[in-house]
Each structure stands twice: as C-alpha cells, then as structure tokens.
Design a protein around this motif. Sequence first.
Motif, PDB file in Angstrom:
ATOM      1  N   ALA A   1     -24.644 -49.078  -9.886  1.00 26.09           N
ATOM      2  CA  ALA A   1     -24.190 -48.343 -10.216  1.00 26.09           C
ATOM      3  C   ALA A   1     -22.814 -48.688 -10.775  1.00 26.09           C
ATOM      4  N   VAL A   2     -21.910 -47.601 -11.473  1.00 24.62           N
ATOM      5  CA  VAL A   2     -21.085 -47.796 -12.437  1.00 24.62           C
ATOM      6  C   VAL A   2     -19.826 -47.869 -12.061  1.00 24.62           C
ATOM      7  N   ASP A   3     -19.741 -46.754 -10.815  1.00 18.95           N
ATOM      8  CA  ASP A   3     -18.537 -46.629  -9.714  1.00 18.95           C
ATOM      9  C   ASP A   3     -18.586 -47.286  -9.078  1.00 18.95           C
ATOM     10  N   THR A   4     -17.464 -47.638  -8.647  1.00 21.36           N
ATOM     11  CA  THR A   4     -16.954 -48.362  -7.273  1.00 21.36           C
ATOM     12  C   THR A   4     -16.497 -47.510  -6.037  1.00 21.36           C
ATOM     13  N   LEU A   5     -16.184 -48.526  -4.659  1.00 20.44           N
ATOM     14  CA  LEU A   5     -15.855 -47.572  -4.249  1.00 20.44           C
ATOM     15  C   LEU A   5     -14.693 -48.116  -3.037  1.00 20.44           C
ATOM     16  N   VAL A   6     -13.900 -46.609  -2.278  1.00 13.05           N
ATOM     17  CA  VAL A   6     -12.492 -47.020  -2.044  1.00 13.05           C
ATOM     18  C   VAL A   6     -13.271 -47.945  -0.459  1.00 13.05           C
ATOM     19  N   LEU A   7     -11.908 -48.374  -0.543  1.00 15.41           N
ATOM     20  CA  LEU A   7     -11.719 -48.846   1.114  1.00 15.41           C
ATOM     21  C   LEU A   7     -10.650 -48.158   1.275  1.00 15.41           C
ATOM     22  N   LEU A   8     -10.546 -48.326   2.829  1.00 14.16           N
ATOM     23  CA  LEU A   8      -9.272 -47.836   2.997  1.00 14.16           C
ATOM     24  C   LEU A   8      -9.062 -48.543   4.336  1.00 14.16           C
ATOM     25  N   ARG A   9      -8.607 -48.931   4.784  1.00 14.44           N
ATOM     26  CA  ARG A   9      -7.692 -49.567   6.359  1.00 14.44           C
ATOM     27  C   ARG A   9      -6.212 -48.991   6.740  1.00 14.44           C
ATOM     28  N   PHE A  10      -7.228 -49.209   8.604  1.00 14.84           N
ATOM     29  CA  PHE A  10      -6.211 -48.650   8.927  1.00 14.84           C
ATOM     30  C   PHE A  10      -6.431 -49.808  10.353  1.00 14.84           C
ATOM     31  N   GLY A  11      -5.355 -50.835  10.103  1.00 10.77           N
ATOM     32  CA  GLY A  11      -4.957 -52.183  11.220  1.00 10.77           C
ATOM     33  C   GLY A  11      -6.412 -52.837  11.445  1.00 10.77           C
TER      34      GLY A  11
ATOM     35  N   MET B   1     -29.686 -60.309   3.895  1.00  7.87           N
ATOM     36  CA  MET B   1     -27.828 -60.505   4.625  1.00  7.87           C
ATOM     37  C   MET B   1     -27.131 -59.337   3.889  1.00  7.87           C
ATOM     38  N   LYS B   2     -26.326 -58.515   4.620  1.00  8.65           N
ATOM     39  CA  LYS B   2     -25.457 -58.004   4.393  1.00  8.65           C
ATOM     40  C   LYS B   2     -24.319 -58.367   3.521  1.00  8.65           C
ATOM     41  N   PRO B   3     -24.468 -57.003   2.423  1.00  7.78           N
ATOM     42  CA  PRO B   3     -23.498 -57.540   1.508  1.00  7.78           C
ATOM     43  C   PRO B   3     -21.899 -57.747   2.001  1.00  7.78           C
ATOM     44  N   VAL B   4     -20.980 -58.483   1.185  1.00  3.98           N
ATOM     45  CA  VAL B   4     -19.128 -58.221   1.721  1.00  3.98           C
ATOM     46  C   VAL B   4     -18.801 -57.776   1.104  1.00  3.98           C
ATOM     47  N   LEU B   5     -18.022 -56.846   1.117  1.00  5.43           N
ATOM     48  CA  LEU B   5     -17.024 -56.649   0.369  1.00  5.43           C
ATOM     49  C   LEU B   5     -15.611 -56.836   0.306  1.00  5.43           C
ATOM     50  N   CYS B   6     -15.499 -57.019   0.827  1.00  2.00           N
ATOM     51  CA  CYS B   6     -13.770 -57.974   0.615  1.00  2.00           C
ATOM     52  C   CYS B   6     -13.394 -58.848   1.762  1.00  2.00           C
ATOM     53  N   LYS B   7     -12.906 -59.677   2.135  1.00  2.00           N
ATOM     54  CA  LYS B   7     -11.841 -60.007   3.677  1.00  2.00           C
ATOM     55  C   LYS B   7     -10.872 -58.781   3.677  1.00  2.00           C
ATOM     56  N   LEU B   8     -11.179 -58.552   5.497  1.00  2.00           N
ATOM     57  CA  LEU B   8      -9.727 -57.782   5.746  1.00  2.00           C
ATOM     58  C   LEU B   8      -8.713 -57.535   5.218  1.00  2.00           C
ATOM     59  N   ASP B   9      -8.210 -58.865   5.065  1.00  8.47           N
ATOM     60  CA  ASP B   9      -6.766 -59.123   4.698  1.00  8.47           C
ATOM     61  C   ASP B   9      -6.446 -58.819   3.796  1.00  8.47           C
ATOM     62  N   GLU B  10      -7.476 -58.646   2.239  1.00  8.45           N
ATOM     63  CA  GLU B  10      -7.203 -58.215   1.136  1.00  8.45           C
ATOM     64  C   GLU B  10      -6.951 -56.211   1.291  1.00  8.45           C
ATOM     65  N   ILE B  11      -7.037 -55.804   1.894  1.00  2.27           N
ATOM     66  CA  ILE B  11      -6.865 -54.038   1.893  1.00  2.27           C
ATOM     67  C   ILE B  11      -5.384 -54.531   3.082  1.00  2.27           C
TER      68      ILE B  11
ATOM     69  N   GLN C   1     -23.540 -51.553   5.897  1.00  3.42           N
ATOM     70  CA  GLN C   1     -23.844 -51.535   6.616  1.00  3.42           C
ATOM     71  C   GLN C   1     -25.204 -51.120   6.255  1.00  3.42           C
ATOM     72  N   ILE C   2     -25.973 -51.572   5.058  1.00  6.30           N
ATOM     73  CA  ILE C   2     -26.983 -50.902   5.199  1.00  6.30           C
ATOM     74  C   ILE C   2     -28.183 -52.143   4.959  1.00  6.30           C
TER      75      ILE C   2
ATOM     76  N   THR D   1     -19.652 -51.694  -6.280  1.00  2.93           N
ATOM     77  CA  THR D   1     -20.363 -50.883  -5.478  1.00  2.93           C
ATOM     78  C   THR D   1     -21.416 -52.512  -5.640  1.00  2.93           C
ATOM     79  N   PRO D   2     -22.081 -52.976  -4.951  1.00  2.00           N
ATOM     80  CA  PRO D   2     -22.700 -53.949  -4.483  1.00  2.00           C
ATOM     81  C   PRO D   2     -24.312 -54.174  -4.800  1.00  2.00           C
ATOM     82  N   GLN D   3     -24.853 -54.356  -5.551  1.00  4.56           N
ATOM     83  CA  GLN D   3     -25.985 -54.392  -6.289  1.00  4.56           C
ATOM     84  C   GLN D   3     -26.827 -53.685  -4.945  1.00  4.56           C
ATOM     85  N   ALA D   4     -26.511 -54.045  -4.090  1.00  2.00           N
ATOM     86  CA  ALA D   4     -27.924 -54.073  -2.016  1.00  2.00           C
ATOM     87  C   ALA D   4     -28.330 -52.528  -2.403  1.00  2.00           C
TER      88      ALA D   4
END
Length: 112
Positions: free
Chosen positions: A29-39, A1-11, A111-112, A21-24
Amino acid sequence: MKPVLCKLDEIPDGGAIEVDTPQALDPDAVDTLVLLRFGDQVRAYLNVCPHAGRPLNWAPGRFLLAHGQLVCAAHGAAFKPEDGSCIGGPCRGESLTSYAVEVVDGQVVLQI
Ligand code: FES
C-alpha cells in the motif's frame, strides 16, 4: 491478531485523521486511510477519491469536513462521512472504499 490503527482519543470527535494502511490489509500500500470519529464510533476509508484517484486531504493529515460532508480537496467531491457515499461534486454516485473497524478497549481495530 487484528491491526490496531490508532487510539480512539487520537481522533478528535467529529474530526478525521490519516493513518498508514496496515501491511496486513495491503503489503504494498502506498495510499493511506482516513478515520472519522462520531463519538464512540469510527469509520475508515481508503484515502483515495473515486473521481480522479487523488488523496482527499489538502495537507498531510488535514481533511475538509464541513456542513456534515467530507470534501475532497482536489476538485470538491463531497461524501457522507457516515457511509462514504458521494453526495455532491464530480464523484458521480461513486463511494469511498470503506473498511470495517471496531473500537476495542479504546483502540481502533481493523476488522480483517
Ligand atoms: S479527485 Fe477528488 S474530486 Fe477530483
């Protein structure tokens, strides 16, 4: 099962958030991810600047987004939000590390 990072409307549209960063992707990982939304589109990058390896954000979950650029808070490297490429400052042509994500049923899925 692919990891869910968040809900779209949280961005906020046109904004960015920080997520763990998901364990998968990296169990140590000690670093985080940045998620950017465009619509309905989302881009995901490792929250590590290629200039000197510092996080891009200036406070937890807070990123500098201005004039169509994502700007590293450490020394001002500027990246194109759509593809993570360096467009100014000391990043010298390097790009952010990107990860493929997809929005599925309102959730941002890695998508991993
Ligand atoms: S670490 Fe980002 S600009 Fe230097």
